[in-house]
Scaffold this active site. Structure first.
Site, short mmCIF file in Angstrom:
data_model
loop_
_atom_site.label_atom_id
_atom_site.label_comp_id
_atom_site.label_asym_id
_atom_site.label_seq_id
_atom_site.Cartn_x
_atom_site.Cartn_y
_atom_site.Cartn_z
CG ASP A 187 -17.93 0.91 23.33
OD1 ASP A 187 -17.05 1.47 22.65
OD2 ASP A 187 -19.09 0.70 22.93
CG ASP A 214 -16.56 5.22 20.07
OD1 ASP A 214 -17.64 4.76 19.69
OD2 ASP A 214 -16.34 6.45 20.18
CG HIS A 227 -25.03 2.36 20.50
ND1 HIS A 227 -24.17 1.47 19.89
CD2 HIS A 227 -24.32 3.49 20.70
CE1 HIS A 227 -22.99 2.04 19.75
NE2 HIS A 227 -23.05 3.26 20.23
CG ASP A 228 -24.04 4.72 17.11
OD1 ASP A 228 -24.42 5.38 18.09
OD2 ASP A 228 -22.87 4.33 16.95
CD GLU A 269 -18.26 3.42 15.54
OE1 GLU A 269 -19.41 3.78 15.28
OE2 GLU A 269 -17.52 4.08 16.28
C1 GLC Z 1 -19.42 5.93 17.98
C2 GLC Z 1 -20.48 5.44 18.92
C3 GLC Z 1 -21.51 6.50 19.06
C4 GLC Z 1 -20.86 7.72 19.62
C5 GLC Z 1 -19.67 8.17 18.78
C6 GLC Z 1 -18.84 9.13 19.52
O1 GLC Z 1 -19.91 6.12 16.70
O2 GLC Z 1 -20.99 4.23 18.50
O3 GLC Z 1 -22.57 6.10 19.88
O4 GLC Z 1 -21.79 8.75 19.70
O5 GLC Z 1 -18.84 7.09 18.47
O6 GLC Z 1 -18.22 8.50 20.62
#
Ligand code: GLC
Ligand code: CA
Length: 552
Positions: free
Chosen positions: A97, A193, A319-320, A247
């Site tokens: 990540d 991310d 995980h979100d 992402e």
């Molecule tokens: C992304 C991650 C999430 C995190 C956010 C800030 O959305 O997947 O878990 O809280 O970024 O880094």
């Protein structure tokens, strides 16, 4: 780069809750090492590690205080190398990540930067004398006053996650070095991310005042230099033939196509969010029951939209998000909906990601008090929205939406703490009480388990050019209970039929299939005949799925 990722499936590890190897109640690399054969056995080809770096855990790893090391809770760099080597030996790729929109406020860069304007790290972050009107996504306003520096810093997420100033070439150089550090160790790529947020509009203008939480987004999503900065990072990856999946929160199809194709191409794939908004996503504002039509519309938009141009990143959990059975399926029809959901997305065009525990159908946890939750966004949302509602109602919203449901310890067996840690230890977070029923060991022994169904789907995908590369076509998009689509390559067709209803529903075959003979290659119910004539009326059982193969 070459497109080796197209035939792969990934498994996502959120290490803290995966497997505890040293008995302190926290998942770690030793635990991962021991479970590598399990991951291999599942039939995936790679692992995405959510952050395993040193972090004060304000956002569980997504607030990084050292990019080139391992969090002591999880092990050491040597242990990581051991995991990496073993994974490679098993034929599993490993991606890390890459979280570079922000750091932790305990990162040495930030500690230096706050010291003053003449510090070499002064411009590593975004400092202003006066804040604009942006909200953060996790914790109130997007600006926090720092008494040491005497200025405000920008944080799009939590206060402990100050945004890096990507306009500063020195910061981009640092990102390159972080990438090289891990690529030199041998990792195969990155999950990046919130990568569409890293370039902010010049002058940081005020956002739309009446939109809570996302009011500034028009000024930081797909910002002015986004392709330029990402292309710079892309170059590094090209040197290593490394893979990049970004992402893209709230990304749109046209904008994703810019990241994925043409002269700006700077990512191999992007995680989009449209299909995650078919229910009460952001329940904190509004309760919306799951709508299959919305879900299908989102899926088809991306399947058609990328077809022949780019490649989808397929997922139902990470995980979100809360657990998919509890969201889009049914805990009552647990096994049926868990298996149907697997089929419904694993046969789409793209590279699937499976989140730890999804493959055994783990479900949401419902904790009795908000204090028992760990996730910062759940806590903020609880204390910010719907304050006039009863405690019970507000907690119910958290039960539906909390990211913590994805973060309970992995359920390995029916021993104390679900085998996540040793009996004497206290797991760092609550184990879901259903672990005696829902666990890996039980499902390994059960031919018809969700776990074995995942394995079957993954094997089928991998061995079928049609399922990997065939075109996609959806049928009956307005049907509110069934998702029916086709994958086709030359004269080979697969028909995937999924019921999202908790009762029997009438099945109509798409006209082009009507009257044809087909082989039923997969179903989550027992069928007597494997070769069937697709004709007349048929009924689908609750959450039934069927996959037919035919030639014409
Ligand atoms: C992304 C991650 C999430 C995190 C956010 C800030 O959305 O997947 O878990 O809280 O970024 O880094
Ligand atoms: Ca441990």
């Amino acid at each position: 780069m070459s497109d080796w990722y197209k035939t792969m499936a990934f498994y996502q590890i959120w290490i803290r809750s995966f497997a505890d190897g040293n008995g302190d109640g926290i998942g770690d690399l030793q635990g991962v090492y021991e479970k590598l054969p399990y991951i291999k056995e599942l039939g995936v080809d790679g692992i995405w590690f959510s952050p395993i770096y040193p972090s004060p855990n304000a956002d569980f790893g997504y607030d990084i205080s050292d990019y080139k090391n391992i969090h002591p809770d999880y092990g050491t760099l040597e242990e990581f190398q051991k995991v990496l080597e073993k994974a490679h030996e098993l034929g599993l790729k490993v991606i890390m990540d890459l979280v570079v929109n922000h750091t932790s406020d305990e990162h040495p860069w930030f500690l230096e930067s706050r010291k003053g304007k003449d510090n070499p790290y002064s411009d590593y972050y975004i400092w202003r004398d006066e804040p604009n009107n942006w909200d953060s996504l996790f914790e109130g306003k997007a600006w926090e006053y720092d008494p040491v520096r005497g200025q405000y810093y920008l944080h799009l997420f939590a206060k402990k996650q100050p945004d890096l100033n990507m306009d500063n070439p020195a910061v981009r150089k640092e990102v390159e070095e972080i990438m090289r550090f891990w690529l030199d160790l041998g990792v195969d790529g990155f999950r990046e991310d919130v990568i569409n947020f890293i370039s902010k509009k010049e002058g940081l203008p005020n956002g739309v005042p009446f939109l809570p939480a996302v009011n500034g987004m028009i000024h930081y999503k797909d910002g002015p230099h986004i392709y330029e900065y990402n292309s710079q990072f892309r170059k590094v990856c090209m040197e290593y033939d490394a893979f990049q999946v970004g992402e893209g929160p709230m990304t749109t199809l046209p904008s994703a196509l810019k990241y994925l194709t043409g002269k700006n191409k700077c990512l191999d794939m992007m995680f989009s969010f449209d299909h995650m908004m078919a229910d009460c996503f952001y329940t904190e504002y509004m309760h919306r029951p799951f709508s299959l039509v919305k879900f299908k519309k989102a899926i088809s938009k991306w399947q058609y939209g990328l077809q022949g141009k780019a490649w989808n990143a397929l997922y139902l959990e990470n995980h979100d998000h809360p657990r998919i059975i509890s969201r889009y399926g049914s805990e009552i029809f647990w096994k049926q909906s868990g298996t149907m959901l697997a089929a419904c997305y694993l046969f789409l065009q793209g590279t699937p990601f499976i989140y730890q525990g999804q493959e055994i159908g783990m479900t949401n946890i419902r904790l009795g008090r908000i204090e028992h939750y760990e996730d910062i966004s759940s806590k903020t949302n609880y204390h910010t929205y719907h304050l006039k509602e009863s405690t019970a109602k507000r907690l119910h919203r958290i039960h539906l939406s909390s990211r913590d449901s994805a973060r309970t310890p992995m359920q390995w067996d029916d021993s104390p703490h679900a085998g996540f840690t040793v009996p004497e230890a206290k797991p760092w977070f609550y184990v879901n009480r259903n672990y005696k029923k829902i666990n890996v060991k039980a499902q390994e022994q059960d031919q018809d388990s969700i776990l074995n169904f995942y394995k079957t789907c993954l094997r089928m995908r991998k061995t079928s050019k049609t399922l990997l590369f065939g075109s996609y076509r959806e049928y009956f998009p307005k049907n509110r209970e069934q998702f029916i689509y086709e994958r086709q390559l030359e004269d080979k067709h697969y028909l995937i039929i999924c019921s999202f209803a908790g009762r029997a529903t009438l099945l109509k075959y798409p006209p082009v299939f009507e009257g044809r003979k087909a082989t039923l290659v997969l179903s989550n119910y027992k069928h007597r005949e494997q070769v069937q004539l697709l004709q007349g009326e048929s009924f689908l059982k609750p959450y039934e799925c069927r996959v037919y193969r035919l030639r014409f």
